[in-house]
Design a protein around this motif. Structure first.
Motif, PDB file in Angstrom:
ATOM      1  N   VAL A  98      26.627  29.126  14.268  1.00  0.00           N
ATOM      2  CA  VAL A  98      27.823  28.295  14.397  1.00  0.00           C
ATOM      3  C   VAL A  98      28.778  28.573  13.242  1.00  0.00           C
ATOM      4  CG1 VAL A  98      28.695  25.915  14.377  1.00  0.00           C
ATOM      5  CG2 VAL A  98      26.679  26.496  15.745  1.00  0.00           C
ATOM      6  N   GLY A  99      28.250  28.715  12.043  1.00  0.00           N
ATOM      7  CA  GLY A  99      29.083  29.009  10.881  1.00  0.00           C
ATOM      8  C   GLY A  99      29.839  30.315  11.032  1.00  0.00           C
ATOM      9  N   HIS A 100      29.176  31.340  11.514  1.00  0.00           N
ATOM     10  CA  HIS A 100      29.836  32.629  11.726  1.00  0.00           C
ATOM     11  C   HIS A 100      30.965  32.501  12.745  1.00  0.00           C
ATOM     12  CE1 HIS A 100      30.648  36.762  12.699  1.00  0.00           C
ATOM     13  NE2 HIS A 100      30.376  36.486  13.955  1.00  0.00           N
ATOM     14  N   LEU A 101      30.677  31.870  13.881  1.00  0.00           N
ATOM     15  CA  LEU A 101      31.690  31.726  14.927  1.00  0.00           C
ATOM     16  C   LEU A 101      32.882  30.899  14.443  1.00  0.00           C
ATOM     17  CD1 LEU A 101      29.323  31.147  17.963  1.00  0.00           C
ATOM     18  CD2 LEU A 101      30.605  33.239  17.424  1.00  0.00           C
ATOM     19  N   ALA A 102      32.606  29.825  13.710  1.00  0.00           N
ATOM     20  CA  ALA A 102      33.678  28.965  13.202  1.00  0.00           C
ATOM     21  C   ALA A 102      34.553  29.708  12.198  1.00  0.00           C
ATOM     22  CB  ALA A 102      33.081  27.710  12.563  1.00  0.00           C
ATOM     23  N   GLU A 103      33.930  30.466  11.323  1.00  0.00           N
ATOM     24  CA  GLU A 103      34.707  31.206  10.322  1.00  0.00           C
ATOM     25  C   GLU A 103      35.547  32.290  10.989  1.00  0.00           C
ATOM     26  OE1 GLU A 103      36.034  31.642   6.394  1.00  0.00           O
ATOM     27  OE2 GLU A 103      34.954  30.040   7.412  1.00  0.00           O
ATOM     28  N   ALA A 104      34.969  32.987  11.963  1.00  0.00           N
ATOM     29  CA  ALA A 104      35.723  34.016  12.687  1.00  0.00           C
ATOM     30  C   ALA A 104      36.905  33.404  13.431  1.00  0.00           C
ATOM     31  CB  ALA A 104      34.805  34.757  13.655  1.00  0.00           C
ATOM     32  N   ALA A 105      36.736  32.189  13.946  1.00  0.00           N
ATOM     33  CA  ALA A 105      37.796  31.498  14.692  1.00  0.00           C
ATOM     34  C   ALA A 105      38.775  30.775  13.761  1.00  0.00           C
ATOM     35  CB  ALA A 105      37.173  30.488  15.650  1.00  0.00           C
ATOM     36  N   TRP A 106      38.377  30.567  12.522  1.00  0.00           N
ATOM     37  CA  TRP A 106      39.129  29.785  11.536  1.00  0.00           C
ATOM     38  C   TRP A 106      39.399  28.369  12.069  1.00  0.00           C
ATOM     39  CZ3 TRP A 106      38.826  30.774   6.736  1.00  0.00           C
ATOM     40  CH2 TRP A 106      39.656  30.139   5.823  1.00  0.00           C
ATOM     41  N   HIS A 107      38.337  27.800  12.631  1.00  0.00           N
ATOM     42  CA  HIS A 107      38.362  26.418  13.137  1.00  0.00           C
ATOM     43  C   HIS A 107      36.954  25.877  12.890  1.00  0.00           C
ATOM     44  CE1 HIS A 107      39.844  23.020  15.292  1.00  0.00           C
ATOM     45  NE2 HIS A 107      38.944  23.125  16.255  1.00  0.00           N
ATOM     46  N   HIS A 108      36.832  24.889  12.038  1.00  0.00           N
ATOM     47  CA  HIS A 108      35.534  24.529  11.490  1.00  0.00           C
ATOM     48  C   HIS A 108      35.034  23.172  11.983  1.00  0.00           C
ATOM     49  CE1 HIS A 108      37.485  27.411   8.768  1.00  0.00           C
ATOM     50  NE2 HIS A 108      36.295  27.966   8.807  1.00  0.00           N
ATOM     51  N   PRO A 109      33.841  23.149  12.580  1.00  0.00           N
ATOM     52  CA  PRO A 109      33.265  21.893  13.055  1.00  0.00           C
ATOM     53  C   PRO A 109      32.584  21.126  11.922  1.00  0.00           C
ATOM     54  CG  PRO A 109      31.756  23.677  13.522  1.00  0.00           C
ATOM     55  CD  PRO A 109      32.984  24.302  12.894  1.00  0.00           C
ATOM     56  N   ASP A 110      32.305  19.881  12.197  1.00  0.00           N
ATOM     57  CA  ASP A 110      31.392  19.102  11.357  1.00  0.00           C
ATOM     58  C   ASP A 110      30.003  19.294  11.949  1.00  0.00           C
ATOM     59  OD1 ASP A 110      33.601  18.195   9.986  1.00  0.00           O
ATOM     60  OD2 ASP A 110      33.070  16.084  10.143  1.00  0.00           O
ATOM     61  N   LEU A 111      29.005  19.411  11.093  1.00  0.00           N
ATOM     62  CA  LEU A 111      27.632  19.591  11.546  1.00  0.00           C
ATOM     63  C   LEU A 111      26.750  18.499  10.974  1.00  0.00           C
ATOM     64  CD1 LEU A 111      27.189  23.432  10.882  1.00  0.00           C
ATOM     65  CD2 LEU A 111      27.873  22.319  13.015  1.00  0.00           C
ATOM     66  N   THR A 112      25.831  18.017  11.786  1.00  0.00           N
ATOM     67  CA  THR A 112      24.749  17.168  11.326  1.00  0.00           C
ATOM     68  C   THR A 112      23.492  18.001  11.490  1.00  0.00           C
ATOM     69  OG1 THR A 112      25.872  15.172  12.055  1.00  0.00           O
ATOM     70  CG2 THR A 112      23.491  15.014  11.691  1.00  0.00           C
ATOM     71  N   VAL A 113      22.785  18.220  10.405  1.00  0.00           N
ATOM     72  CA  VAL A 113      21.645  19.130  10.406  1.00  0.00           C
ATOM     73  C   VAL A 113      20.389  18.348  10.056  1.00  0.00           C
ATOM     74  CG1 VAL A 113      20.683  21.213   9.357  1.00  0.00           C
ATOM     75  CG2 VAL A 113      23.154  21.018   9.688  1.00  0.00           C
ATOM     76  N   SER A 114      19.383  18.471  10.899  1.00  0.00           N
ATOM     77  CA  SER A 114      18.104  17.829  10.661  1.00  0.00           C
ATOM     78  C   SER A 114      16.999  18.849  10.912  1.00  0.00           C
ATOM     79  CB  SER A 114      17.959  16.615  11.575  1.00  0.00           C
ATOM     80  OG  SER A 114      16.827  15.864  11.198  1.00  0.00           O
ATOM     81  N   TYR A 115      15.770  18.446  10.743  1.00  0.00           N
ATOM     82  CA  TYR A 115      14.645  19.366  10.872  1.00  0.00           C
ATOM     83  C   TYR A 115      14.637  20.102  12.212  1.00  0.00           C
ATOM     84  CZ  TYR A 115       9.914  21.172  11.174  1.00  0.00           C
ATOM     85  OH  TYR A 115       8.839  21.995  11.330  1.00  0.00           O
ATOM     86  N   ALA A 116      14.830  19.397  13.319  1.00  0.00           N
ATOM     87  CA  ALA A 116      14.684  20.022  14.637  1.00  0.00           C
ATOM     88  C   ALA A 116      15.895  19.833  15.539  1.00  0.00           C
ATOM     89  CB  ALA A 116      13.432  19.494  15.329  1.00  0.00           C
ATOM     90  N   PHE A 117      17.072  19.663  14.939  1.00  0.00           N
ATOM     91  CA  PHE A 117      18.287  19.622  15.755  1.00  0.00           C
ATOM     92  C   PHE A 117      19.516  19.846  14.891  1.00  0.00           C
ATOM     93  CE2 PHE A 117      17.897  15.132  14.554  1.00  0.00           C
ATOM     94  CZ  PHE A 117      19.194  14.806  14.184  1.00  0.00           C
ATOM     95  N   VAL A 118      20.596  20.229  15.582  1.00  0.00           N
ATOM     96  CA  VAL A 118      21.914  20.377  14.966  1.00  0.00           C
ATOM     97  C   VAL A 118      22.908  19.712  15.907  1.00  0.00           C
ATOM     98  CG1 VAL A 118      23.715  21.978  14.201  1.00  0.00           C
ATOM     99  CG2 VAL A 118      21.304  22.593  13.909  1.00  0.00           C
ATOM    100  N   VAL A 119      23.744  18.840  15.377  1.00  0.00           N
ATOM    101  CA  VAL A 119      24.832  18.265  16.159  1.00  0.00           C
ATOM    102  C   VAL A 119      26.120  18.933  15.696  1.00  0.00           C
ATOM    103  CG1 VAL A 119      26.137  16.187  16.753  1.00  0.00           C
ATOM    104  CG2 VAL A 119      23.645  16.058  16.442  1.00  0.00           C
ATOM    105  N   VAL A 120      26.859  19.492  16.658  1.00  0.00           N
ATOM    106  CA  VAL A 120      28.143  20.126  16.396  1.00  0.00           C
ATOM    107  C   VAL A 120      29.227  19.159  16.863  1.00  0.00           C
ATOM    108  CG1 VAL A 120      29.611  22.117  16.873  1.00  0.00           C
ATOM    109  CG2 VAL A 120      27.117  22.401  16.772  1.00  0.00           C
ATOM    110  N   LYS A 121      30.192  18.876  15.995  1.00  0.00           N
ATOM    111  CA  LYS A 121      31.304  17.978  16.320  1.00  0.00           C
ATOM    112  C   LYS A 121      32.614  18.710  16.080  1.00  0.00           C
ATOM    113  CE  LYS A 121      31.229  14.218  13.999  1.00  0.00           C
ATOM    114  NZ  LYS A 121      31.059  13.103  13.056  1.00  0.00           N
ATOM    115  N   LEU A 122      33.502  18.661  17.078  1.00  0.00           N
ATOM    116  CA  LEU A 122      34.783  19.350  16.968  1.00  0.00           C
ATOM    117  C   LEU A 122      35.951  18.415  17.241  1.00  0.00           C
ATOM    118  CD1 LEU A 122      33.791  22.612  18.813  1.00  0.00           C
ATOM    119  CD2 LEU A 122      34.761  22.518  16.511  1.00  0.00           C
ATOM    120  N   VAL A 123      36.964  18.533  16.394  1.00  0.00           N
ATOM    121  CA  VAL A 123      38.255  17.875  16.568  1.00  0.00           C
ATOM    122  C   VAL A 123      39.261  18.690  15.760  1.00  0.00           C
ATOM    123  CG1 VAL A 123      38.140  16.271  14.606  1.00  0.00           C
ATOM    124  CG2 VAL A 123      39.420  15.624  16.653  1.00  0.00           C
ATOM    125  N   ASN A 124      40.497  18.683  16.179  1.00  0.00           N
ATOM    126  CA  ASN A 124      41.541  19.374  15.436  1.00  0.00           C
ATOM    127  C   ASN A 124      42.167  18.359  14.483  1.00  0.00           C
ATOM    128  OD1 ASN A 124      44.003  20.511  14.605  1.00  0.00           O
ATOM    129  ND2 ASN A 124      44.150  21.748  16.456  1.00  0.00           N
TER     130      ASN A 124
END
Length: 127
Positions: free
Chosen positions: A55-81
């Motif tokens: 997700v970090g690679h894709l966001a940086e390539a797009a220059w549009h960055h999500p908020d992430l919630t990172v836990s042991y066995a899941f990742v939540v991706v949140k997007l807003v402009n």
């Protein structure tokens, strides 16, 4: 297919348009508290880090960055402009790219075998 009108890059969608577009294009994503979101379940910490790095690679390539919630066995991706103060085409396009890359698996007849069907090797929980 629900009706929604394509907008300019920074034009904000209404909640009704967001719901319709998610249903049409990104059914595993949902709209909550002004953000479009997706929870990716993983098999554990190493897999979670692979998802975060992808997700970090894709966001940086797009220059549009999500908020992430990172836990042991899941990742939540949140997007807003943030600049537009709402959900725009930038959010939908990045969400679509994240979904395609993370959920990709070799197709039938591919030279690539894909992850073995063994719990020891699974790293992401496919829908």
């Amino acid at each position: 297919m629900t009706q929604w009108r394509k907008k300019t890059a920074d034009e904000v969608y209404t909640p009704e348009e967001i719901e319709a577009r998610l249903k049409d294009e990104l059914p595993a994503w949902y709209f909550e508290d002004g953000w479009i979101r997706r929870k990716y379940k993983t098999s554990g910490w190493k897999a979670t880090l692979m998802v975060v790095n992808t997700v970090g690679h894709l966001a940086e390539a797009a220059w549009h960055h999500p908020d992430l919630t990172v836990s042991y066995a899941f990742v939540v991706v949140k997007l807003v402009n943030h600049a537009a103060k709402g959900v725009t085409d930038k959010d939908f396009e990045l969400a679509g790219q994240i979904e395609r890359v993370l959920m990709w698996r070799p197709g039938e007849g591919s030279a690539l075998q894909g992850t073995p069907d063994d719990p020891r090797f699974k790293y992401i929980k496919y829908d």
